[in-house]
Write a protein that holds these residues in place. Structure first.
Motif, mmCIF file in Angstrom:
data_model
loop_
_atom_site.group_PDB
_atom_site.id
_atom_site.type_symbol
_atom_site.label_atom_id
_atom_site.label_comp_id
_atom_site.label_asym_id
_atom_site.label_seq_id
_atom_site.Cartn_x
_atom_site.Cartn_y
_atom_site.Cartn_z
ATOM 1 N N UNK A 78 44.403 34.206 37.904
ATOM 2 C CA UNK A 78 43.339 35.107 37.866
ATOM 3 C C UNK A 78 42.177 34.343 38.127
ATOM 4 N N UNK A 79 42.222 33.302 39.091
ATOM 5 C CA UNK A 79 41.177 32.383 39.418
ATOM 6 C C UNK A 79 40.505 32.596 40.929
ATOM 7 N N UNK A 80 41.375 33.320 41.695
ATOM 8 C CA UNK A 80 41.040 33.520 43.012
ATOM 9 C C UNK A 80 39.746 34.262 42.916
ATOM 10 N N UNK A 81 38.632 34.202 43.659
ATOM 11 C CA UNK A 81 37.521 34.988 44.030
ATOM 12 C C UNK A 81 37.529 35.888 45.251
ATOM 13 N N UNK B 105 37.201 41.057 39.019
ATOM 14 C CA UNK B 105 37.796 40.984 37.800
ATOM 15 C C UNK B 105 38.931 41.006 37.799
ATOM 16 N N UNK B 106 39.773 40.397 36.888
ATOM 17 C CA UNK B 106 41.468 40.533 37.070
ATOM 18 C C UNK B 106 41.994 41.819 36.850
ATOM 19 N N UNK B 107 43.023 42.078 37.493
ATOM 20 C CA UNK B 107 43.687 43.326 37.522
ATOM 21 C C UNK B 107 44.838 43.451 36.384
ATOM 22 N N UNK B 108 44.705 44.066 35.467
ATOM 23 C CA UNK B 108 45.626 43.831 34.297
ATOM 24 C C UNK B 108 46.592 45.133 34.053
ATOM 25 N N UNK B 109 48.049 44.896 33.620
ATOM 26 C CA UNK B 109 48.735 45.853 33.517
ATOM 27 C C UNK B 109 48.098 46.631 32.326
ATOM 28 N N UNK B 110 47.941 48.189 32.653
ATOM 29 C CA UNK B 110 47.424 49.007 31.751
ATOM 30 C C UNK B 110 46.347 49.612 32.227
#
Lengths: 136, 172
Positions: A78-81, B105-110
């Motif tokens: 989750x660190x890539x921008x 932003x992170x892509x999360x399951x759900x």
């Protein structure tokens, strides 16, 4: 583990073997997961007889995905921008791919890289860049 | 790629991660993923490409009851293959030339995303290995259930005049 800026310097090169002897089945696996069922990637008869290529070939996005694994292994989850590439040559069943990421800048909590993937003949198949958040 | 509803499902992430050869537990093991910085299962960086599965009109998926250009009884199921064989990031046939992502932003399951695609520039170039090249760009914004931008994707497709000639290979 996330990367620390203190451990990075411009010019550092990180390399990884992405795939050895790419199998047609892995290309089929990628087609099924991604939803890109273009017969150019999985249908030898169509690809040789209709499209005029010597065999099926990998989705560019499979190469980008495998190269992305090298990057996330390097920078952390989750660190890539940013991550962008050009597909510069096709990837064929049987190919062995090696990726590299070279640090070009480290500033303000962001590390920048140039990214390159080459096949067993040294031909560049993907060329691009990535940026990631890094710890101090 | 346009999709009104693109549900980010854990099983789909697992299959996608397997297909790119990535055994990272953050993509399939909810318990292990909790203990990581991500705090739960997330999707790999190129996962949004699989929004194709949720685009009802995606042209590179066989549709029930419709002709398909791949082989069956004959080398192609339609009388004329589209373009040079169809494909990639462009519409109407061709190959994928470029792909660029910005991660907001992170892509999360759900998560449940909406994908909206905007057409971009088109341009032409004379290629050494495949004749005239026609490039076309598209930008897709992926927003989550709260309307927040998660990923911006810019794809470039290329239509070639003829199949791409291969660079000389060393004989094994």
């Amino acid at each position: 583990m996330p990367l620390s800026a203190a451990k990075l310097k411009v010019g550092d090169v990180h390399t990884a073997r992405l795939v050895e002897d790419l199998k047609r089945t892995q290309i089929v696996q990628y087609a099924g997961a991604s939803g890109d069922y273009n017969p150019l990637h999985t249908d030898e008869i169509f690809t040789t007889k209709v499209a005029g290529y010597p065999s099926v070939f990998a989705h560019g996005m499979l190469t980008m995905g495998m190269t992305g694994k090298m990057l996330t292994d390097l920078v952390g989850d989750g660190r890539l921008t940013k991550y962008g590439v050009r597909f510069t040559s096709q990837v064929w069943p049987g190919d062995t791919l090696d990726g590299s990421a070279t640090v070009t800048e480290v500033a303000d909590g962001i590390a920048k890289f140039t990214v390159s993937t080459r096949n067993q003949d040294g031909i560049e198949v993907l060329s691009g860049y990535a940026e990631a958040r890094v710890d101090p | 790629m346009a999709a009104k509803t693109f549900p980010i499902e854990a099983g789909h992430i697992m299959m996608f991660a397997r297909s790119i050869g990535d055994p990272n537990p953050v993509y399939y093991d909810a318990e292990a993923a909790k203990k990581t910085e991500a705090g739960g299962v997330i999707a790999p960086p190129t996962f949004v490409q699989s929004s194709a599965q949720f685009d009802p009109d995606y042209f590179l998926r066989p549709k029930i009851g419709q002709p398909w250009f791949g082989s069956g009884k004959n080398p192609t199921g339609i009388t004329r293959a589209p373009g040079g064989g169809g494909g990639g990031g462009g519409g109407g046939g061709g190959l994928h030339a470029e792909q660029h992502y910005e991660y907001h932003r992170p892509l999360r399951a759900g998560d449940v995303l909406t994908a909206t695609t905007f057409p971009g520039k088109t341009w032409e170039k004379e290629g050494k290995r495949s004749g005239k090249l026609v490039f076309s760009e598209s930008v897709t914004e992926y927003r989550n259930q709260d309307g927040e931008l998660v990923v911006t994707a810019r794809g470039v497709g290329v239509r070639t005049e003829r199949p791409v000639e291969q660079p000389a290979k060393k004989e094994a």
